[in-house]
Design a protein around this motif. Structure first.
Motif, mmCIF file in Angstrom:
data_model
loop_
_atom_site.group_PDB
_atom_site.id
_atom_site.type_symbol
_atom_site.label_atom_id
_atom_site.label_comp_id
_atom_site.label_asym_id
_atom_site.label_seq_id
_atom_site.Cartn_x
_atom_site.Cartn_y
_atom_site.Cartn_z
ATOM 1 N N GLU A 195 -1.828 -1.182 -10.312
ATOM 2 C CA GLU A 195 -2.195 -0.322 -9.192
ATOM 3 C C GLU A 195 -3.712 -0.245 -9.078
ATOM 4 O O GLU A 195 -4.409 -0.099 -10.082
ATOM 5 C CB GLU A 195 -1.607 1.074 -9.394
ATOM 6 C CG GLU A 195 -1.852 2.007 -8.225
ATOM 7 C CD GLU A 195 -1.148 3.340 -8.413
ATOM 8 O OE1 GLU A 195 -0.084 3.541 -7.807
ATOM 9 O OE2 GLU A 195 -1.675 4.177 -9.175
ATOM 10 N N GLN B 91 -0.425 -1.213 -4.513
ATOM 11 C CA GLN B 91 0.576 -1.374 -5.562
ATOM 12 C C GLN B 91 0.928 -2.851 -5.661
ATOM 13 O O GLN B 91 1.243 -3.499 -4.664
ATOM 14 C CB GLN B 91 1.794 -0.508 -5.275
ATOM 15 C CG GLN B 91 1.418 0.960 -5.333
ATOM 16 C CD GLN B 91 2.570 1.896 -5.102
ATOM 17 O OE1 GLN B 91 3.530 1.580 -4.430
ATOM 18 N NE2 GLN B 91 2.469 3.090 -5.678
ATOM 19 N N TYR C 37 0.844 -1.192 0.000
ATOM 20 C CA TYR C 37 0.000 0.000 0.000
ATOM 21 C C TYR C 37 0.876 1.237 0.000
ATOM 22 O O TYR C 37 1.840 1.331 0.764
ATOM 23 C CB TYR C 37 -0.917 0.016 1.224
ATOM 24 C CG TYR C 37 -1.853 1.199 1.253
ATOM 25 C CD1 TYR C 37 -2.964 1.237 0.430
ATOM 26 C CD2 TYR C 37 -1.604 2.281 2.083
ATOM 27 C CE1 TYR C 37 -3.826 2.336 0.434
ATOM 28 C CE2 TYR C 37 -2.460 3.387 2.102
ATOM 29 C CZ TYR C 37 -3.569 3.402 1.278
ATOM 30 O OH TYR C 37 -4.414 4.485 1.271
ATOM 31 N N SER C 38 0.546 2.197 -0.851
ATOM 32 C CA SER C 38 1.234 3.482 -0.883
ATOM 33 C C SER C 38 0.339 4.540 -0.252
ATOM 34 O O SER C 38 -0.717 4.863 -0.803
ATOM 35 C CB SER C 38 1.561 3.872 -2.327
ATOM 36 O OG SER C 38 2.005 5.213 -2.385
ATOM 37 N N GLU C 39 0.765 5.036 0.907
ATOM 38 C CA GLU C 39 -0.009 6.094 1.554
ATOM 39 C C GLU C 39 0.000 7.357 0.715
ATOM 40 O O GLU C 39 -1.005 8.072 0.633
ATOM 41 C CB GLU C 39 0.554 6.377 2.950
ATOM 42 C CG GLU C 39 0.223 5.285 3.945
ATOM 43 C CD GLU C 39 0.642 5.661 5.350
ATOM 44 O OE1 GLU C 39 0.620 6.860 5.690
ATOM 45 O OE2 GLU C 39 0.977 4.733 6.106
ATOM 46 N N LYS C 40 1.135 7.638 0.099
ATOM 47 C CA LYS C 40 1.284 8.834 -0.734
ATOM 48 C C LYS C 40 0.271 8.842 -1.869
ATOM 49 O O LYS C 40 -0.335 9.866 -2.181
ATOM 50 C CB LYS C 40 2.706 8.888 -1.286
ATOM 51 C CG LYS C 40 2.985 10.097 -2.149
ATOM 52 C CD LYS C 40 4.413 10.077 -2.656
ATOM 53 C CE LYS C 40 4.453 9.515 -3.965
ATOM 54 N NZ LYS C 40 4.862 9.597 -5.137
ATOM 55 N N ASP C 41 0.056 7.659 -2.496
ATOM 56 C CA ASP C 41 -0.848 7.553 -3.638
ATOM 57 C C ASP C 41 -2.238 7.043 -3.277
ATOM 58 O O ASP C 41 -3.105 6.968 -4.149
ATOM 59 C CB ASP C 41 -0.245 6.617 -4.691
ATOM 60 C CG ASP C 41 1.087 7.122 -5.216
ATOM 61 O OD1 ASP C 41 1.227 8.346 -5.405
ATOM 62 O OD2 ASP C 41 1.991 6.298 -5.428
ATOM 63 N N ASN C 42 -2.465 6.649 -2.006
ATOM 64 C CA ASN C 42 -3.730 6.019 -1.606
ATOM 65 C C ASN C 42 -4.083 4.892 -2.564
ATOM 66 O O ASN C 42 -5.190 4.830 -3.114
ATOM 67 C CB ASN C 42 -4.879 7.017 -1.550
ATOM 68 C CG ASN C 42 -4.919 7.770 -0.242
ATOM 69 O OD1 ASN C 42 -4.206 7.433 0.696
ATOM 70 N ND2 ASN C 42 -5.735 8.790 -0.175
ATOM 71 N N GLU D 8 -8.758 3.879 0.518
ATOM 72 C CA GLU D 8 -8.569 4.510 1.826
ATOM 73 C C GLU D 8 -8.286 3.415 2.842
ATOM 74 O O GLU D 8 -9.202 2.676 3.233
ATOM 75 C CB GLU D 8 -9.811 5.310 2.232
ATOM 76 C CG GLU D 8 -9.922 6.663 1.594
ATOM 77 C CD GLU D 8 -8.773 7.609 1.968
ATOM 78 O OE1 GLU D 8 -8.210 7.509 3.077
ATOM 79 O OE2 GLU D 8 -8.445 8.450 1.118
#
Length: 166
Positions: free
Chosen positions: A112, A39, A31-36, A117
């Motif tokens: 992706e 991945q 999970y990418s927090e930056k991209d929500n 959320e």
């Protein structure tokens, strides 16, 4: 002397055995927090994917060569969409096919799932049927590593779903 005799009996049998190919793919989901976004990286053998393109779509992909078919990426994406499904909280989510690259005899696909959320996510389920339609022995290893939760699955034709509860 008995050992030599046994060796002479077994040697012809060993000469006719072949190495059996191992059918496996490895998928990592993070999970990418930056991209929500979820991945996803999938590693698949090039020759297996070449066979999929040929048998399912009658396309000679020539993957990882100078002559790679322009249609190969489109049909590869079509195949992945049919055989790889991601659900978030029980709802099927579409993924974006970002790219592919080659690493020796392996194709690495980058996917992706946008707009996830994590604070509202209770479960993530993956159904991975990649190559199980061609090879009965196919095993699809899936590794989840999300928000400190790690879980791995070995998915096969008869058991093709794995779920991470958050």
């Amino acid at each position: 002397m008995r050992k030599k005799g046994l060796l002479f009996l077994l040697l012809p049998l060993l000469a006719f055995t072949t190495v059996h190919k191992f059918y496996v793919s490895v998928t990592n989901i993070g999970y990418s927090e930056k991209d929500n976004a979820l991945q996803i990286t999938s590693r698949l053998f090039i020759d297996d994917m070449e066979q999929v393109l040929q048998e399912r779509y009658d396309i000679k992909g020539n993957l990882a060569t100078e002559e790679e078919s322009e249609l190969a990426r489109d049909y590869l994406e079509k195949y992945l969409r049919a055989k790889f499904v991601v659900e978030v909280n029980g709802e099927v989510r579409d993924f974006t096919f970002l790219a592919k690259k080659y690493d020796n005899d392996v194709m690495v696909c980058y996917l992706e799932v946008p707009d996830v959320e994590l604070s509202q996510t209770k479960s993530i389920q993956v159904q991975n049927e990649i190559l199980t339609d061609l090879f009965d022995e196919q095993q699809n290893v899936v590794h989840f590593k999300i928000n400190g939760n790690k879980k791995s699955f070995v998915l096969i034709k008869e058991n093709n779903k794995g779920m991470l509860n958050l």
